[in-house]
Design a protein around this motif. Structure first.
Motif, PDB file in Angstrom:
ATOM      1  N   LYS A  48      33.301  34.209  39.616  1.00  0.00           N
ATOM      2  CA  LYS A  48      32.075  33.469  39.330  1.00  0.00           C
ATOM      3  C   LYS A  48      32.381  32.094  38.737  1.00  0.00           C
ATOM      4  O   LYS A  48      31.860  31.072  39.203  1.00  0.00           O
ATOM      5  CB  LYS A  48      31.181  34.264  38.360  1.00  0.00           C
ATOM      6  CG  LYS A  48      30.756  35.610  38.889  1.00  0.00           C
ATOM      7  CD  LYS A  48      29.929  36.383  37.874  1.00  0.00           C
ATOM      8  CE  LYS A  48      30.633  36.705  36.587  1.00  0.00           C
ATOM      9  NZ  LYS A  48      31.766  37.643  36.708  1.00  0.00           N
TER      10      LYS A  48
ATOM     11  N   ALA B 251      30.699  47.564  41.472  1.00  0.00           N
ATOM     12  CA  ALA B 251      29.995  46.359  41.926  1.00  0.00           C
ATOM     13  C   ALA B 251      28.781  46.746  42.775  1.00  0.00           C
ATOM     14  O   ALA B 251      27.703  46.153  42.639  1.00  0.00           O
ATOM     15  CB  ALA B 251      30.939  45.457  42.706  1.00  0.00           C
TER      16      ALA B 251
ATOM     17  N   SER C 297      39.183  44.022  45.491  1.00  0.00           N
ATOM     18  CA  SER C 297      39.244  44.911  44.323  1.00  0.00           C
ATOM     19  C   SER C 297      39.498  46.357  44.733  1.00  0.00           C
ATOM     20  O   SER C 297      39.436  46.716  45.904  1.00  0.00           O
ATOM     21  CB  SER C 297      37.939  44.808  43.527  1.00  0.00           C
ATOM     22  OG  SER C 297      36.864  45.298  44.291  1.00  0.00           O
TER      23      SER C 297
ATOM     24  N   ASN D  64      34.142  37.307  47.692  1.00  0.00           N
ATOM     25  CA  ASN D  64      35.172  36.363  47.254  1.00  0.00           C
ATOM     26  C   ASN D  64      36.575  36.931  47.469  1.00  0.00           C
ATOM     27  O   ASN D  64      36.747  38.102  47.760  1.00  0.00           O
ATOM     28  CB  ASN D  64      34.942  36.036  45.777  1.00  0.00           C
ATOM     29  CG  ASN D  64      35.582  34.750  45.352  1.00  0.00           C
ATOM     30  OD1 ASN D  64      35.966  33.927  46.174  1.00  0.00           O
ATOM     31  ND2 ASN D  64      35.700  34.561  44.055  1.00  0.00           N
TER      32      ASN D  64
ATOM     33  N   ASP E  51      36.326  49.697  41.498  1.00  0.00           N
ATOM     34  CA  ASP E  51      35.620  48.460  41.130  1.00  0.00           C
ATOM     35  C   ASP E  51      34.580  48.092  42.184  1.00  0.00           C
ATOM     36  O   ASP E  51      33.497  47.593  41.855  1.00  0.00           O
ATOM     37  CB  ASP E  51      36.602  47.306  40.937  1.00  0.00           C
ATOM     38  CG  ASP E  51      37.347  47.392  39.609  1.00  0.00           C
ATOM     39  OD1 ASP E  51      36.933  48.191  38.741  1.00  0.00           O
ATOM     40  OD2 ASP E  51      38.345  46.657  39.445  1.00  0.00           O
TER      41      ASP E  51
ATOM     42  N   LEU F  22      31.423  39.154  44.410  1.00  0.00           N
ATOM     43  CA  LEU F  22      32.192  40.385  44.390  1.00  0.00           C
ATOM     44  C   LEU F  22      33.611  40.117  44.882  1.00  0.00           C
ATOM     45  O   LEU F  22      33.822  39.293  45.766  1.00  0.00           O
ATOM     46  CB  LEU F  22      31.455  41.437  45.218  1.00  0.00           C
ATOM     47  CG  LEU F  22      31.941  41.965  46.511  1.00  0.00           C
ATOM     48  CD1 LEU F  22      32.747  43.218  46.201  1.00  0.00           C
ATOM     49  CD2 LEU F  22      30.744  42.377  47.360  1.00  0.00           C
ATOM     50  N   ASP F  23      34.560  40.762  44.245  1.00  0.00           N
ATOM     51  CA  ASP F  23      35.966  40.624  44.612  1.00  0.00           C
ATOM     52  C   ASP F  23      36.233  41.543  45.799  1.00  0.00           C
ATOM     53  O   ASP F  23      36.293  42.756  45.659  1.00  0.00           O
ATOM     54  CB  ASP F  23      36.845  40.995  43.420  1.00  0.00           C
ATOM     55  CG  ASP F  23      38.335  40.902  43.706  1.00  0.00           C
ATOM     56  OD1 ASP F  23      38.710  40.594  44.864  1.00  0.00           O
ATOM     57  OD2 ASP F  23      39.133  41.136  42.783  1.00  0.00           O
ATOM     58  N   SER F  24      36.398  40.939  46.976  1.00  0.00           N
ATOM     59  CA  SER F  24      36.577  41.748  48.186  1.00  0.00           C
ATOM     60  C   SER F  24      37.947  42.409  48.247  1.00  0.00           C
ATOM     61  O   SER F  24      38.185  43.249  49.114  1.00  0.00           O
ATOM     62  CB  SER F  24      36.356  40.888  49.429  1.00  0.00           C
ATOM     63  OG  SER F  24      37.297  39.850  49.486  1.00  0.00           O
TER      64      SER F  24
ATOM     65  N   SER G 228      35.701  38.532  39.387  1.00  0.00           N
ATOM     66  CA  SER G 228      35.223  38.404  40.769  1.00  0.00           C
ATOM     67  C   SER G 228      35.292  36.957  41.269  1.00  0.00           C
ATOM     68  O   SER G 228      35.320  36.732  42.473  1.00  0.00           O
ATOM     69  CB  SER G 228      33.802  38.948  40.896  1.00  0.00           C
ATOM     70  OG  SER G 228      32.910  38.230  40.073  1.00  0.00           O
TER      71      SER G 228
ATOM     72  N   GLY H 210      28.269  39.348  38.599  1.00  0.00           N
ATOM     73  CA  GLY H 210      29.359  40.030  39.279  1.00  0.00           C
ATOM     74  C   GLY H 210      30.322  40.564  38.232  1.00  0.00           C
ATOM     75  O   GLY H 210      30.287  40.149  37.072  1.00  0.00           O
TER      76      GLY H 210
END
Length: 151
Positions: free
Chosen positions: A41, A115, A107, A138, A111, A103-105, A39, A35
């Motif tokens: 991890k 992703a 972002s 995430n 980005d 994945l950074d929801s 994000s 990721g």
């Protein structure tokens, strides 16, 4: 009563009391966790390993963590998500039995697009395309977080 039982069935009693031995080994599975940077991890793996959330530092290369569960152990290779590291991800795919894509929801659109491209690249990679994927959206606790459907 125990004495009488052991007297009448000495072999079974002896095995039950003395010969259980160590429990059978838990199966181990090798996973890769990828990721973009930031994000989550490292935080995810620290949480799964019951480590303190304080002093978490982003992974700059890669790290390996053994995540114990009751019936199995997951050996997770976490690969750093910086631009200059992502091009080397595929070198660490060999032997993987599953993929965690974080994945950074919350972002930015840019980005999220990056992703998405990295996820599609991983899904098409010959060493990963047949493996199970877990896609973790995430940072759902952040105000700007997208829902799973939006992601």
């Amino acid at each position: 009563l125990l004495f009488l039982f052991c007297f009448t069935l000495p072999w079974q009693c002896f095995r039950a009391l003395c010969c259980k031995g160590p429990p059978p080994p838990r199966p181990e599975y090798d996973l890769v966790c990828i990721g973009l940077s930031g994000s989550g991890k490292t935080s995810l793996l620290s949480q799964l390993c019951s480590e303190s959330p304080e002093n978490i530092v982003s992974t700059t290369g890669f790290s390996i963590k053994a995540v114990p569960f009751q019936n199995a152990i997951l050996n997770v290779k976490e690969l750093g998500g910086a631009d200059n590291i992502r091009k080397y991800w595929s070198r660490y795919y060999q032997g993987s039995q599953g993929v965690i894509f974080v994945l950074d929801s919350a972002s930015s659109e840019d980005d999220l697009e990056t992703a998405r491209n990295e996820l599609h690249s991983a899904l098409q990679h010959p060493q990963l395309c047949t493996l199970p994927f877990l896609i973790l959206a995430n940072h759902q606790d952040k105000p700007a977080a997208r829902s799973v459907q939006e992601v």
